[in-house]
Scaffold this motif. Structure first.
Motif, PDB file in Angstrom:
ATOM      1  N   LEU A 123       0.828  -1.209   0.000  1.00  0.00           N
ATOM      2  CA  LEU A 123       0.000   0.000   0.000  1.00  0.00           C
ATOM      3  C   LEU A 123       0.859   1.255   0.000  1.00  0.00           C
TER       4      LEU A 123
ATOM      5  N   CYS B 117      -8.999  -3.011  -3.301  1.00  0.00           N
ATOM      6  CA  CYS B 117      -8.662  -2.261  -2.094  1.00  0.00           C
ATOM      7  C   CYS B 117      -9.384  -2.840  -0.880  1.00  0.00           C
TER       8      CYS B 117
ATOM      9  N   CYS C 133      -5.504   3.356  -2.492  1.00  0.00           N
ATOM     10  CA  CYS C 133      -6.056   2.552  -1.416  1.00  0.00           C
ATOM     11  C   CYS C 133      -5.522   2.961  -0.044  1.00  0.00           C
TER      12      CYS C 133
END
Length: 302
Positions: free
Chosen positions: A72, A87, A168
């Motif tokens: 991420l 996500c 995300c």
């Protein structure tokens, strides 16, 4: 809550040195974790000990969390957008395994409590079969906050949102401020229960330590040290829950200071707590060192 665009741009500030430091730390601790996991797999006697089985659970959960959270960070660094459904999957792993380690630490503390305060029942309560059931319960308990967070999101998100691509982050699923408060309340409730459990175990082990003598007294004091280390690691995990509130307050003062605080929090309270298990347990337990140095020593871990 801080502006999402500002938050997502944190790692774009001074990208080279900060990203390099993060990647080096993640790689180092993933390698250490993998080495200890291989050691656990190689040593058959570890497979029948509740404390070593639970220790391996913390290693696996910490490694998975480090790996997914690093993905991420990299996606944020390069400003890659991904589909909402992907996500959601990554968020499930992040939120659930954020709790697996502290809940497992609490279970390890209870195992030490049983071993020291209820030695005659330790073999029955902490058998291999009971430990497997315990691991299942740990994952069920750890998935509950994730279910609550995503349920609130599914209840209020529009259908158009699911068709979008996004950078995300867990914060992206908080549509209203009250959802953030509910998430915080759930997190702190969990850590309150775990903190009380560890404190109770410490007090009970302390009582046994005062009444013990000789070798049993030494072993009991080592058990107390282990419980204290569990509490310290749990405290770091708890501070991580307070970080968003601290960062939001700092953002109102100065954005550059916010960047520095956000970066420091990620290193100290996201990466560091997930790297303490191998340092606290792996390096304290000479059973692991036997496989490297081939020397027969009595285990220090309790």
């Amino acid at each position: 809550m801080a502006d999402n665009n500002s938050v997502n741009n944190v790692f774009l500030q001074r990208p080279n040195d900060r990203m390099i430091i993060v990647q080096i730390l993640v790689i180092i601790f993933l390698c250490i974790n993998m080495l200890l996991i291989l050691t656990f797999i190689k040593k058959e006697s570890f497979h029948t000990s509740a404390r070593y089985i639970l220790f391996s659970v913390t290693l696996l959960s910490d490694s998975l969390l480090l790996f997914v959270s690093d993905i991420l960070v990299i996606l944020t660094y390069f400003q890659f957008t991904i589909p909402v459904w992907l996500c959601i999957i990554l968020t499930i792993f992040v939120v659930m395994y954020t709790f697996v380690t502290p809940v497992t630490l609490t279970a390890m503390t209870l195992e030490r409590y049983v071993a020291i305060c209820m030695p005659l029942r330790h073999g029955q309560l902490c058998s291999t079969r009971s430990t497997m059931y315990c691991i299942l319960i740990i994952h069920v308990l750890s998935s509950a906050p994730c279910i609550i967070i995503l349920s609130m999101f599914f209840a209020f998100a529009s259908l158009k949102f699911y068709k979008q691509s996004m950078i995300c982050s867990v914060e992206a699923f908080t549509l209203y401020r009250w959802q953030d408060h509910v998430r915080s309340a759930v997190f702190q409730f969990y850590f309150l229960i775990m903190g009380i459990t560890i404190a109770y175990s410490y007090v009970q082990i302390m009582k046994v330590a005062k009444a013990a003598s000789g070798d049993k007294k030494k072993l009991t004091h080592k058990g107390l040290k282990t419980v204290i280390l569990h509490a310290f690691q749990l405290l770091l995990c708890l501070i991580q829950l307070w970080c968003p509130f601290i960062e939001t307050a700092v953002l109102q003062i100065d954005f550059r200071l916010f960047i520095n605080v956000r970066y420091s929090n990620y290193i100290m309270f996201s990466i560091a707590p997930r790297c303490l298990s191998p340092l606290i347990y792996g390096l304290r337990d000479e059973n692991f060192f036997l496989l490297f140095y081939c020397k027969k020593r009595k285990p220090l871990y309790i």
